[in-house]
Design a protein around this motif. Structure first.
Motif, short mmCIF file in Angstrom:
data_model
loop_
_atom_site.label_atom_id
_atom_site.label_comp_id
_atom_site.label_asym_id
_atom_site.label_seq_id
_atom_site.Cartn_x
_atom_site.Cartn_y
_atom_site.Cartn_z
N THR A 41 0.85 -1.20 0.00
CA THR A 41 0.00 0.00 0.00
C THR A 41 0.88 1.25 0.00
OG1 THR A 41 -0.13 -0.21 2.40
CG2 THR A 41 -2.01 -1.03 1.14
N TRP A 42 0.31 2.33 -0.49
CA TRP A 42 1.02 3.61 -0.62
C TRP A 42 0.82 4.47 0.63
CZ3 TRP A 42 4.58 4.77 -4.07
CH2 TRP A 42 5.00 6.11 -4.15
N PRO A 43 1.73 5.21 1.14
CA PRO A 43 3.13 5.31 0.71
C PRO A 43 3.97 4.15 1.26
CG PRO A 43 2.72 6.81 2.53
CD PRO A 43 1.42 6.16 2.23
N PRO A 44 5.03 3.77 0.54
CA PRO A 44 5.85 2.65 1.02
C PRO A 44 6.56 3.00 2.33
CG PRO A 44 6.88 3.71 -0.87
CD PRO A 44 5.53 4.33 -0.72
N GLN A 45 6.69 2.01 3.18
CA GLN A 45 7.31 2.27 4.49
C GLN A 45 8.81 1.94 4.42
OE1 GLN A 45 4.51 1.34 7.92
NE2 GLN A 45 4.01 -0.27 6.48
N VAL A 46 9.52 2.72 3.66
CA VAL A 46 10.93 2.42 3.39
C VAL A 46 11.75 2.45 4.69
CG1 VAL A 46 12.97 3.13 2.09
CG2 VAL A 46 10.70 3.36 1.08
N ARG A 47 11.60 3.53 5.45
CA ARG A 47 12.41 3.71 6.65
C ARG A 47 12.19 2.57 7.65
NH1 ARG A 47 15.27 7.60 9.79
NH2 ARG A 47 16.24 6.16 11.24
N ARG A 48 10.90 2.27 7.89
CA ARG A 48 10.60 1.23 8.88
C ARG A 48 11.07 -0.13 8.42
NH1 ARG A 48 6.45 4.50 10.59
NH2 ARG A 48 5.00 3.91 8.96
N THR A 49 10.95 -0.40 7.10
CA THR A 49 11.41 -1.69 6.56
C THR A 49 12.93 -1.79 6.67
OG1 THR A 49 9.54 -1.62 5.05
CG2 THR A 49 11.23 -3.24 4.56
N LEU A 50 13.61 -0.70 6.40
CA LEU A 50 15.08 -0.71 6.54
C LEU A 50 15.50 -0.93 7.99
CD1 LEU A 50 16.20 2.15 4.11
CD2 LEU A 50 16.57 -0.30 3.83
N ASP A 51 14.76 -0.32 8.90
CA ASP A 51 15.04 -0.53 10.33
C ASP A 51 14.92 -2.01 10.69
OD1 ASP A 51 15.50 2.11 10.79
OD2 ASP A 51 13.53 2.55 11.66
N GLN A 52 13.86 -2.62 10.16
CA GLN A 52 13.64 -4.05 10.46
C GLN A 52 14.69 -4.92 9.77
OE1 GLN A 52 11.73 -5.30 12.77
NE2 GLN A 52 11.00 -3.26 13.26
N LEU A 53 15.07 -4.52 8.56
CA LEU A 53 16.14 -5.27 7.86
C LEU A 53 17.43 -5.23 8.68
CD1 LEU A 53 15.97 -4.42 4.05
CD2 LEU A 53 16.09 -6.68 5.07
N TYR A 54 17.68 -4.06 9.25
CA TYR A 54 18.88 -3.93 10.08
C TYR A 54 18.76 -4.81 11.32
CZ TYR A 54 22.34 -1.81 13.15
OH TYR A 54 23.39 -1.62 14.01
N PHE A 55 17.57 -4.79 11.93
CA PHE A 55 17.39 -5.55 13.18
C PHE A 55 17.37 -7.06 12.92
CE2 PHE A 55 14.43 -7.61 16.22
CZ PHE A 55 15.23 -7.49 17.34
N ALA A 154 8.19 -7.98 5.38
CA ALA A 154 9.04 -7.66 4.23
C ALA A 154 10.51 -7.90 4.56
CB ALA A 154 8.83 -6.21 3.82
N ALA A 155 10.91 -7.45 5.74
CA ALA A 155 12.33 -7.60 6.13
C ALA A 155 12.68 -9.07 6.32
CB ALA A 155 12.59 -6.81 7.41
N ALA A 156 11.76 -9.84 6.90
CA ALA A 156 12.05 -11.26 7.14
C ALA A 156 12.16 -12.02 5.82
CB ALA A 156 10.96 -11.88 8.00
#
Lengths: 267, 403
Positions: A41-55, A154-156
């Motif tokens: 869905t729009w807008p993409p949650q880039v920041r939060r997904t990157l945070d989770q990718l990092y975690f 998404a991150a998982a």
């Protein structure tokens, strides 16, 4: 004549347990599908997904490498002596690589990620639930599933296969360390056997497992945290601790059960 | 009376077989503050959560602008939700976000506004709530009282039409408690939102609420203006109010409004029997609102507390006094005629002018403007009627400055 209490009879308890199981299964499935759909869905949650990718991803690299190295070294050691008994120690590279890529890599990576990231997610979301932070999101017109669950899914889905590949690589190197460096096996032969025996199907199978395990771990852990308040005694620190324990146990059991099912389907 | 903005009709809700709401009915009118009172665990927060849709009723309905929430379509529900904010009892702040980000969250996530606009709006709320210095801190690094104010700032950042407050002052000290309630009241007047509040802060809630509803055993047993509640002879209401009554007003250290009313009635009876005159004096802090605007609500309430403490020292032992609103103090002066009352007020005003009741002046050359009106109470005259005369009869209003 006394009327038997049907509500407390064994079939009734069994029936209730079955209904609960079906409801939970339905709930978990809907929970995952909604979370998955909300990624797009729009807008993409880039920041939060990157945070989770990092975690989930980046911060798990050390533990995954350590586990992979130890597993590969043990496999190398055990495999060498077992193969040496029948005069086939030259096949050590094949044994280590195939065992890791097909089975141990995806399974152990998923279990380590359950322990490191899954438990933390269940606890974090559980605390947010009992401290009404999730209710607060709803009152602010923020979809909690989109805000909390979608970035984690998404991150998982990205992290699990990548970490599994890392686990496999480090594990193969661990087998090489024990086989060639300690036990003086020909290193060229080790890597030749690795290359010769591993096929694309093995790698694909390993990745399929990693993706399935990602779905299992993330859904179970997030769902348990998200529904902390619905369970008996689901309040306070004990409620969160129960959710976290249940999340880890259920995830590990389901990883092992689904591993068997996927393996038999891929044969 | 006009159509209620929110209507709760025969609402029932049970948890684990225990009925919490049992056919509750309540009407909430636009532009008013309605306070819900009742015993702890009586379902007040549950009622509030039904209004915003966090809980679904077992039976009954919640109507918003005449339309049942349960029959709204997705777009209508979205529009309804965008009009309501909720202040949680335990603040419910996001502990992994800073105070600034917590307050900004509703704007950032649900509105299309620039970073600069968000920052300006958040800074404004931070300053208004006297928490400007904690924007970069995390909720776990600030006190419970500050967390409450952050939660309030977050609820007001979107300028909602309806704000639901679930015990917004629990755990705050008397000055901040009064500051939060006066802030709710002043925002309500300025922004015109409809407020629904769960609170036990009596008498403060009577100063700010246009309507009070009392919940008992899952039903609304009283609904109406605070004055009617105080006059009610229903045993359940009398028992509840007496249970909450404190020997002293926490902010001023003076007696309570109830005690003042009793003193007034006793003097009125004595006056009728003995023909001895008694007077009512009303001290009004005329520029308290200005202090709030130039400084903070906390400062305004501190000034009120300091002024009340100084005034208390200058009254006679047999005078009764109590806070009667956010900016008024009422004194019943027994055995006192108009001339004596005038002399007393003049003496008190001279003495008060030498005291410093404003800790930090909100602007240079600031003075607190006080007016003291007095009137002699007539036989069988209500306290409100005498108060009206005391405050409005210009001949008997003495104005002075405390600098």
């Amino acid at each position: 004549m006394d009327t038997p209490n049907l509500n407390s009879s064994f079939p009734a308890s069994l029936g209730r347990a079955f209904i609960f199981f079906v409801q939970e299964l339905g709930g978990i499935t809907v929970f995952f599908l909604k979370g998955l759909a909300l990624i797009f869905t729009w807008p993409p949650q880039v920041r939060r997904t990157l945070d989770q990718l990092y975690f989930i991803g980046a911060q798990s690299i050390p533990i995954v490498m350590l586990t992979g190295l130890a597993t590969g070294m043990v496999l190398g050691l055990q495999g060498y002596y077992a193969l040496a008994g029948v005069g086939s120690e030259g096949a050590l590279g094949s044994i280590v690589a195939l065992t890791l890529i097909r089975e141990m890599g995806p399974v152990l990576t998923a279990i380590m990620l359950t322990a490191r990231a899954g438990s933390a997610m269940a606890a974090e979301i559980g605390v947010m639930r009992i401290s009404e932070q999730i209710d607060a999101l709803q009152t602010m017109q923020i979809n909690p599933l989109r805000y909390l669950i979608s970035p984690r899914i998404a991150a998982a889905l990205v992290s699990f296969p990548l970490l599994t590949a890392l686990f496999d690589m480090v594990g193969i190197f661990g087998g090489f360390l024990t086989g060639s460096m300690l036990l003086k096996m020909n290193p060229y032969l080790y890597f030749h056997r690795v290359r010769a025996s591993v096929e694309m199907d093995d790698v694909t199978g390993g990745f399929i497992k990693a993706v399935v395990f990602a779905v299992i771990v993330i859904t179970i852990c997030c769902y348990q945290g998200y529904t902390t308040h619905r369970r008996q005694g689901g309040f306070g620190a004990r409620g969160v601790s129960n959710s976290t324990t249940r999340a880890v146990v259920m995830s590990c059991v389901l990883i092992l059960v689904s591993d068997y099912v996927i393996t038999s389907l891929l044969r | 009376m006009s159509q209620p903005l929110i209507q709760i009709v025969d609402l029932c809700k049970s948890f684990s077989g225990q009925k919490v709401l049992n056919g509750a009915n309540l009407s909430i009118y636009k532009g008013e503050i309605t306070t819900i009172i009742g015993k702890s665990g009586g379902g007040k927060s549950v009622l509030l959560k039904h209004i915003i849709g966090l809980l679904e009723p077992d039976s009954g309905q919640v109507l918003f602008d005449g339309m049942p929430i349960s029959s709204m379509n997705k777009a209508q529900k979205k529009a309804w939700r965008s009009k309501i904010s909720y202040v949680f009892q335990n603040a419910a702040l996001f502990d992994s976000l800073t105070v600034f980000d917590n307050i900004a969250m509703p704007l950032v996530e649900t509105r299309r506004v620039s970073k600069e606009e968000v920052a300006a709006a958040v800074e404004k709320r931070l300053a208004q709530l006297d928490i400007g210095a904690i924007g970069n801190k995390y909720p776990s690094q600030i006190s419970g009282g500050m967390q409450k104010r952050v939660s309030l700032a977050r609820a007001l950042i979107t300028a909602p039409e309806v704000v639901l407050f679930d015990e917004p002052t629990t755990g705050l000290d008397p000055i901040r408690k009064s500051a939060v309630l006066s802030m709710v009241s002043s925002y309500q007047r300025r922004l015109g939102f409809t407020g629904v509040m769960v609170s036990h802060e009596i008498p403060d809630i009577f100063f700010i609420s246009q309507r009070v509803a009392m919940l008992d055993k899952g039903k609304v047993v009283f609904e109406g203006p605070p004055e009617d509640l105080q006059r009610s002879d229903k045993p359940v209401i009398i028992e509840f109010l007496q249970g909450l009554e404190q020997p002293r007003d926490a902010l001023t250290g003076m007696g309570t409004q109830q005690q003042l009313s009793k003193s007034y009635e006793a003097e009125s009876d004595r006056s009728a029997r003995t023909a001895q005159a008694f007077c009512l004096v009303v001290f009004s802090l005329d520029n308290l609102e200005e202090i709030t605007e130039q400084s903070t609500h906390v400062m305004a309430q501190t000034v009120m507390a300091n002024f009340a403490a100084e005034l208390g020292r200058h009254l006679r032992v047999f005078d009764s006094c109590a806070r009667y609103g956010f900016d008024r103090i009422l004194v019943v002066m027994p055995n006192t005629g108009m001339n004596e009352a005038k002399k007393l007020i003049e003496r008190i005003s001279r003495s008060l002018q030498r005291k410093n009741v404003v800790p930090i002046a909100p602007y240079p050359d600031f003075c607190l403007m006080v007016s003291a009106g007095f009137a002699q109470a007539g036989a069988d005259e209500s306290i409100e009627a005498v108060l009206e005369r005391a405050a409005n009869d210009e001949k008997n209003v003495y104005t002075f400055k405390v600098c």
